[in-house]
Scaffold this active site. Structure first.
Site, PDB file in Angstrom:
ATOM      1  N   ASP A 280       9.387   2.895  -1.043  1.00 38.13           N
ATOM      2  CA  ASP A 280       8.459   3.558  -0.186  1.00 38.13           C
ATOM      3  C   ASP A 280       8.902   3.412   1.323  1.00 38.13           C
ATOM      4  O   ASP A 280       8.386   2.307   1.752  1.00 38.13           O
ATOM      5  CB  ASP A 280       6.930   3.093  -0.516  1.00 38.13           C
TER       6      ASP A 280
ATOM      7  N   LYS B 243       5.374   9.782   8.326  1.00 37.96           N
ATOM      8  CA  LYS B 243       5.333   9.230   9.502  1.00 37.96           C
ATOM      9  C   LYS B 243       6.392   9.914  10.446  1.00 37.96           C
ATOM     10  O   LYS B 243       6.188  10.956  11.042  1.00 37.96           O
ATOM     11  CB  LYS B 243       5.436   7.722   9.613  1.00 37.96           C
TER      12      LYS B 243
ATOM     13  N   TYR C 275       0.431  -1.314   0.113  1.00 37.12           N
ATOM     14  CA  TYR C 275      -0.006  -0.021   0.057  1.00 37.12           C
ATOM     15  C   TYR C 275       0.815   1.211  -0.010  1.00 37.12           C
ATOM     16  O   TYR C 275       1.882   1.301   0.842  1.00 37.12           O
ATOM     17  CB  TYR C 275      -0.881  -0.127   1.279  1.00 37.12           C
TER      18      TYR C 275
END
Ligand code: HOZ
Length: 427
Positions: A239, A267, A144
């Protein structure tokens, strides 16, 4: 007036917010029951609207690596906020952040800040397409990368949780440019490059997957992926929104000793506030506006308050022994959980990478999406609720990784393992 309870809040929320939540996984739909509405958090703990405390292994899905409401991060945010919330103009803090990231992330010659991980991956894909003049991209089933159109094909996280891995609303004309391959499958990768290598603008990968639960690629696979991208002029995008500063001080690139062409971050880089970043090779990054023809922009990009939170978090994780400690705590947790399951005769496995972990109701950790789908999700759901009732907050889905912070203590971990012993015996 008495404090509203989780259930009352959830009923109210559902009248005004789709599904009662602003991001699907937190709705608890796959595990059932009522989501906990968090009223405050400190260190390794969160408190819900009923005043119940939980040892937290979600950590806002990764960013809270130094623990919730760390006094130094809070102070940095307060100081920055008092100086102004947003200017829509450059600030010194952004320059410091870019320099810090360049110093720590392998191959990062130039970097741009955005406001979320989704923006980072979406922009990196556009940039890779603009740089190569090609349209096709490769992603992996169960990975994802946020919710940009081209990436919502056979994706993980909430899409997997709700059994709808390719979102409605993505035009077939977009999706046809996304080639989806099995994670960790070298033959499939080689065959695809042999057939279509010259068309592939980018390969984007979660270098340790965390959105189909935690899945670790092999070193050989990552090596071959690098070679094939280089040989075909394809931009390799790691990613690292989740793995950046989480699996180690240099992220997954450091773990594998492999440098990608572009890296996306988020994050931890925002220390709990909305920040993302993408960067890498200068020749590629120079294609971004205002230097080049690939457009990318954002009014709140480089938000002074969010960048202040991120910078202070990066300073804290730089302290000697930080990663050794968090890794030891996370290992203690997964080994303790595995031993507790073994003693109870429950089919279970667990593994960790740095401060990130996976728990699986299967005899071995998964290597691929198919392995993940083979685990006992009903049993996970019962485990999740038994742990929640005992005051230990794991991700409310069998398809998500877990996170430990530096604020967790050995006592916290041991209390979780003790609760898990009771949970395994009960499920
Ligand atoms: N996509 C996130 C987990 N990988 C969940 C976000 C949320 O619900 O907050």
């Amino acid at each position: 007036m008495s404090q509203p309870h989780n259930e009352e809040l959830f009923s109210r929320a559902q009248r005004s917010i789709p599904g009662g939540v602003n991001s699907p996984v937190r709705a608890f739909r796959s595990v059932g029951g009522t989501p906990r509405f968090i009223s405050r958090a400190q260190g390794a703990r969160v408190w819900d609207a009923d005043g119940v405390a939980y040892v937290d292994y979600v950590g806002s899905w990764g960013p809270m690596i130094v623990g919730h409401a760390h006094p130094r991060v809070v102070e940095a945010v307060q100081r920055a906020a008092a100086e102004g919330l947003s200017f829509g103009a450059p600030t010194e803090r952004e320059v410091v952040m870019a320099e810090e990231l360049k110093r720590r992330v392998p191959g990062l010659e130039s970097v741009r800040l955005v406001s979320s991980g989704t923006e980072a991956t979406m922009s990196a894909i556009r940039l890779a397409r603009g740089f190569t003049g090609r349209d096709a991209i490769v992603k992996f089933e169960g990975c994802y990368h946020g919710h940009a159109d081209s990436l919502l094909v056979k994706a993980g996280s909430g899409l997997l949780t709700f059994g709808n891995p390719s979102s409605a609303g993505v035009p077939a004309d977009f999706a046809r440019h996304t080639i989806v391959l099995d994670y960790n499958n070298v033959e499939a990768l080689e065959a695809t490059f042999a057939e279509r290598g010259a068309e592939i603008a980018a390969v984007i990968i979660e270098p340790v997957a965390g959105n189909m639960n935690l899945v670790r690629p092999t070193q050989a696979y990552m090596q071959r992926l690098r070679e094939l991208c280089t040989a075909n002029g394809t931009v390799l995008i790691y990613d690292e929104v989740m793995t950046g500063f989480r699996v180690g001080p240099r992220g997954a690139q450091g773990l594998f000793g492999i440098t990608a062409d572009l890296v996306t971050l988020g994050k931890i880089v925002g220390g709990g506030m909305p920040v993302g970043a993408f960067g890498g090779r200068r020749d590629i990054m120079d294609c971004i506006a205002p230097l080049g023809p690939v457009y990318q922009a954002g009014t709140l990009s480089g938000s002074p308050v969010a960048v202040a939170a991120g910078l202070e978090t990066l300073r804290l994780i730089n302290e000697p022994g930080f990663y050794e400690r968090i890794e030891a705590l996370t290992t203690r947790l997964v080994e303790g959980l595995a031993a507790a399951a073994r003693d109870a005769g429950v089919t279970f496995s667990a593994q960790s990478v740095g401060g990130m972990f996976g728990v699986y109701f299967s005899s071995l950790p998964p290597q691929s999406f198919a392995d993940v789908m083979g685990s006992d999700r009903e049993r996970f759901n019962r485990f999740f609720h038994a742990m929640l009732d005992a005051g230990h907050y794991f991700a409310p889905s069998a398809f998500e990784a877990g996170f430990v912070s530096a604020a967790h203590t050995e006592e916290d971990i041991d209390a979780t393992i003790a609760a898990a012993r009771r949970a395994f015996a009960a499920i």
